[in-house]
Design a protein around this motif. Structure first.
Motif, short mmCIF file in Angstrom:
data_model
loop_
_atom_site.label_atom_id
_atom_site.label_comp_id
_atom_site.label_asym_id
_atom_site.label_seq_id
_atom_site.Cartn_x
_atom_site.Cartn_y
_atom_site.Cartn_z
N GLY A 161 7.45 -0.53 -9.02
CA GLY A 161 5.87 -0.59 -9.04
C GLY A 161 5.20 0.92 -8.76
N LYS A 162 6.23 1.94 -8.88
CA LYS A 162 5.53 3.30 -8.55
C LYS A 162 4.48 3.45 -7.42
CE LYS A 162 5.71 4.29 -13.44
NZ LYS A 162 5.21 4.51 -14.73
N PRO A 163 5.03 3.07 -6.28
CA PRO A 163 4.21 3.28 -5.18
C PRO A 163 3.83 4.73 -4.80
CG PRO A 163 6.47 2.97 -4.20
CD PRO A 163 6.56 2.69 -6.00
N LYS A 164 2.61 4.60 -4.18
CA LYS A 164 2.02 6.14 -3.93
C LYS A 164 2.85 6.88 -2.83
CE LYS A 164 -2.55 5.42 -5.51
NZ LYS A 164 -4.00 5.24 -5.29
N LEU A 165 3.36 5.95 -1.87
CA LEU A 165 4.13 6.55 -0.66
C LEU A 165 5.28 5.38 -0.41
CD1 LEU A 165 4.59 8.42 1.77
CD2 LEU A 165 2.86 6.76 2.93
#
Length: 85
Positions: free
Chosen positions: A65-69
């Motif tokens: 989900g390509k988390p920002k962190l």
């Protein structure tokens, strides 16, 4: 509990938990499994995975989900996740 799942089934399940759009799930599973060098093992049952393979699978689930962190609270080997520029 998940030993009867394949790697692909597990990552698909994680995608559902993260509410990733259904049309994007397959490409996301491929992306994250390639990121941790596990794409050739996705059809194996988790019960057959080694400890290191399970760690890589969990790393793949973390970046889904390509988390920002994201924080990985484990001692992963350097270079496990390759940064692509």
């Amino acid at each position: 509990m998940y030993d009867s799942f394949t790697g692909k089934q597990f990552l698909t399940y994680i995608a559902a938990l993260k509410k990733i759009e259904t049309s994007l799930v397959e490409s996301e599973v491929i992306r994250v499994s390639e990121s941790v060098n596990l794409s050739g093992e996705l059809n194996k049952k988790l019960g057959a995975y080694s400890g290191g393979m399970k760690q890589r699978l969990l790393a793949a689930a973390a970046i889904m989900g390509k988390p920002k962190l994201y924080l990985l609270w484990t001692s992963l080997h350097q270079g496990l996740i390759q940064k692509k520029e």
